[in-house]
Design a protein around this motif. Structure first.
Motif, PDB file in Angstrom:
ATOM      1  N   UNK A  90       0.810  -1.223   0.000  1.00  0.00           N
ATOM      2  CA  UNK A  90       0.000   0.000   0.000  1.00  0.00           C
ATOM      3  C   UNK A  90       0.845   1.275   0.000  1.00  0.00           C
ATOM      4  N   UNK A  91       2.150   1.129   0.183  1.00  0.00           N
ATOM      5  CA  UNK A  91       3.003   2.313   0.266  1.00  0.00           C
ATOM      6  C   UNK A  91       3.961   2.369  -0.923  1.00  0.00           C
ATOM      7  N   UNK A  92       4.390   3.580  -1.237  1.00  0.00           N
ATOM      8  CA  UNK A  92       5.373   3.748  -2.298  1.00  0.00           C
ATOM      9  C   UNK A  92       6.784   3.463  -1.818  1.00  0.00           C
ATOM     10  N   UNK A  93       7.023   3.713  -0.537  1.00  0.00           N
ATOM     11  CA  UNK A  93       8.329   3.426   0.057  1.00  0.00           C
ATOM     12  C   UNK A  93       8.158   3.227   1.553  1.00  0.00           C
ATOM     13  N   UNK A  94       9.139   2.547   2.145  1.00  0.00           N
ATOM     14  CA  UNK A  94       9.138   2.303   3.588  1.00  0.00           C
ATOM     15  C   UNK A  94      10.587   2.256   4.064  1.00  0.00           C
ATOM     16  N   UNK A  95      10.825   2.850   5.225  1.00  0.00           N
ATOM     17  CA  UNK A  95      12.170   2.825   5.798  1.00  0.00           C
ATOM     18  C   UNK A  95      12.061   3.018   7.296  1.00  0.00           C
ATOM     19  N   UNK A  96      12.757   2.168   8.049  1.00  0.00           N
ATOM     20  CA  UNK A  96      12.816   2.303   9.497  1.00  0.00           C
ATOM     21  C   UNK A  96      14.161   2.944   9.833  1.00  0.00           C
ATOM     22  N   UNK A  97      14.127   4.211  10.212  1.00  0.00           N
ATOM     23  CA  UNK A  97      15.337   4.944  10.586  1.00  0.00           C
ATOM     24  C   UNK A  97      15.656   4.641  12.050  1.00  0.00           C
ATOM     25  N   UNK A  98      16.829   4.106  12.294  1.00  0.00           N
ATOM     26  CA  UNK A  98      17.235   3.785  13.661  1.00  0.00           C
ATOM     27  C   UNK A  98      17.886   5.018  14.275  1.00  0.00           C
ATOM     28  N   UNK A  99      17.255   5.538  15.316  1.00  0.00           N
ATOM     29  CA  UNK A  99      17.783   6.690  16.036  1.00  0.00           C
ATOM     30  C   UNK A  99      18.811   6.218  17.054  1.00  0.00           C
ATOM     31  N   UNK A 100      18.516   5.094  17.692  1.00  0.00           N
ATOM     32  CA  UNK A 100      19.420   4.510  18.666  1.00  0.00           C
ATOM     33  C   UNK A 100      18.943   3.115  19.037  1.00  0.00           C
ATOM     34  N   UNK A 101      19.837   2.331  19.607  1.00  0.00           N
ATOM     35  CA  UNK A 101      19.460   0.988  20.035  1.00  0.00           C
ATOM     36  C   UNK A 101      20.387   0.528  21.145  1.00  0.00           C
ATOM     37  N   UNK A 102      19.912  -0.455  21.872  1.00  0.00           N
ATOM     38  CA  UNK A 102      20.743  -1.100  22.881  1.00  0.00           C
ATOM     39  C   UNK A 102      20.427  -2.589  22.869  1.00  0.00           C
ATOM     40  N   UNK A 103      21.440  -3.381  23.186  1.00  0.00           N
ATOM     41  CA  UNK A 103      21.313  -4.834  23.166  1.00  0.00           C
ATOM     42  C   UNK A 103      21.646  -5.371  24.545  1.00  0.00           C
ATOM     43  N   UNK A 104      20.800  -6.281  25.030  1.00  0.00           N
ATOM     44  CA  UNK A 104      21.057  -6.984  26.286  1.00  0.00           C
ATOM     45  C   UNK A 104      20.740  -8.455  26.048  1.00  0.00           C
ATOM     46  N   UNK A 105      21.761  -9.245  25.759  1.00  0.00           N
ATOM     47  CA  UNK A 105      21.547 -10.655  25.445  1.00  0.00           C
ATOM     48  C   UNK A 105      20.765 -10.792  24.159  1.00  0.00           C
ATOM     49  N   UNK A 106      19.615 -11.461  24.237  1.00  0.00           N
ATOM     50  CA  UNK A 106      18.762 -11.676  23.065  1.00  0.00           C
ATOM     51  C   UNK A 106      17.626 -10.663  22.979  1.00  0.00           C
ATOM     52  N   UNK A 107      17.738  -9.554  23.685  1.00  0.00           N
ATOM     53  CA  UNK A 107      16.717  -8.508  23.638  1.00  0.00           C
ATOM     54  C   UNK A 107      17.353  -7.218  23.104  1.00  0.00           C
ATOM     55  N   UNK A 108      16.649  -6.584  22.153  1.00  0.00           N
ATOM     56  CA  UNK A 108      17.150  -5.356  21.527  1.00  0.00           C
ATOM     57  C   UNK A 108      16.051  -4.304  21.600  1.00  0.00           C
ATOM     58  N   UNK A 109      16.411  -3.130  22.127  1.00  0.00           N
ATOM     59  CA  UNK A 109      15.487  -2.002  22.162  1.00  0.00           C
ATOM     60  C   UNK A 109      15.900  -1.043  21.059  1.00  0.00           C
ATOM     61  N   UNK A 110      14.931  -0.617  20.245  1.00  0.00           N
ATOM     62  CA  UNK A 110      15.233   0.318  19.162  1.00  0.00           C
ATOM     63  C   UNK A 110      14.359   1.554  19.285  1.00  0.00           C
ATOM     64  N   UNK A 111      14.991   2.711  19.158  1.00  0.00           N
ATOM     65  CA  UNK A 111      14.252   3.957  18.982  1.00  0.00           C
ATOM     66  C   UNK A 111      14.291   4.228  17.490  1.00  0.00           C
ATOM     67  N   UNK A 112      13.097   4.381  16.872  1.00  0.00           N
ATOM     68  CA  UNK A 112      13.027   4.489  15.421  1.00  0.00           C
ATOM     69  C   UNK A 112      12.128   5.640  15.009  1.00  0.00           C
ATOM     70  N   UNK A 113      12.321   6.036  13.761  1.00  0.00           N
ATOM     71  CA  UNK A 113      11.329   6.839  13.058  1.00  0.00           C
ATOM     72  C   UNK A 113      10.985   6.025  11.820  1.00  0.00           C
ATOM     73  N   UNK A 114       9.760   5.574  11.741  1.00  0.00           N
ATOM     74  CA  UNK A 114       9.315   4.759  10.612  1.00  0.00           C
ATOM     75  C   UNK A 114       8.760   5.695   9.541  1.00  0.00           C
ATOM     76  N   UNK A 115       9.340   5.604   8.348  1.00  0.00           N
ATOM     77  CA  UNK A 115       8.983   6.486   7.234  1.00  0.00           C
ATOM     78  C   UNK A 115       8.235   5.686   6.172  1.00  0.00           C
ATOM     79  N   UNK A 116       7.124   6.228   5.721  1.00  0.00           N
ATOM     80  CA  UNK A 116       6.338   5.617   4.650  1.00  0.00           C
ATOM     81  C   UNK A 116       5.943   6.709   3.663  1.00  0.00           C
ATOM     82  N   UNK A 117       5.694   6.312   2.426  1.00  0.00           N
ATOM     83  CA  UNK A 117       5.160   7.235   1.436  1.00  0.00           C
ATOM     84  C   UNK A 117       3.843   6.674   0.938  1.00  0.00           C
TER      85      UNK A 117
END
Length: 122
Positions: A55-82
């Protein structure tokens, strides 16, 4: 950033549902907007992303920051769609749980759905 998440984000940008599917375990869950119920199973996740990416012309998940603890990852993102010729972005906090670092077992995205609807024009 774990390689499986780099692969997932690249597949989103390429709108490659098959490559995206390979990132998930068969029994994975994906909560697209906590507290809404999670999608259960790779097939349900792939179906949802197939619809969204179709349904979109484009999609991109911009990663602002992330942290990893074992098998868990927290991501701060800006999700871009057209949508058509109109860009829409939404801030998102995502928690990814991995299995031995090579597959996604669970995702919980935290996003303000009212803001998303307003920006999308829904």
């Amino acid at each position: 950033m774990p390689a499986v998440l780099e692969d997932f984000f690249a597949a989103i940008e390429k709108r490659d549902v098959e490559a995206m599917s390979a990132c998930f375990t068969e029994d994975a869950t994906y909560a697209t907007a906590v507290p809404l119920p999670a999608l259960v199973g790779r097939e349900a996740i792939v179906t949802m992303f197939g619809s969204l990416l179709g349904a979109v012309g484009s999609a991109r998940f911009e990663i602002v920051g992330y942290t990893v603890d074992g098998d868990r990852v927290w991501t701060e993102r800006i999700d871009h769609f057209t949508f058509g010729d109109r860009p829409v972005a939404i801030e998102c906090m995502g928690v990814f749980e991995l299995v031995e670092g090579d597959r996604i077992k669970a995702v919980r995205d935290y996003v303000d759905m009212n803001t998303w609807r307003e920006r999308k024009g829904a």
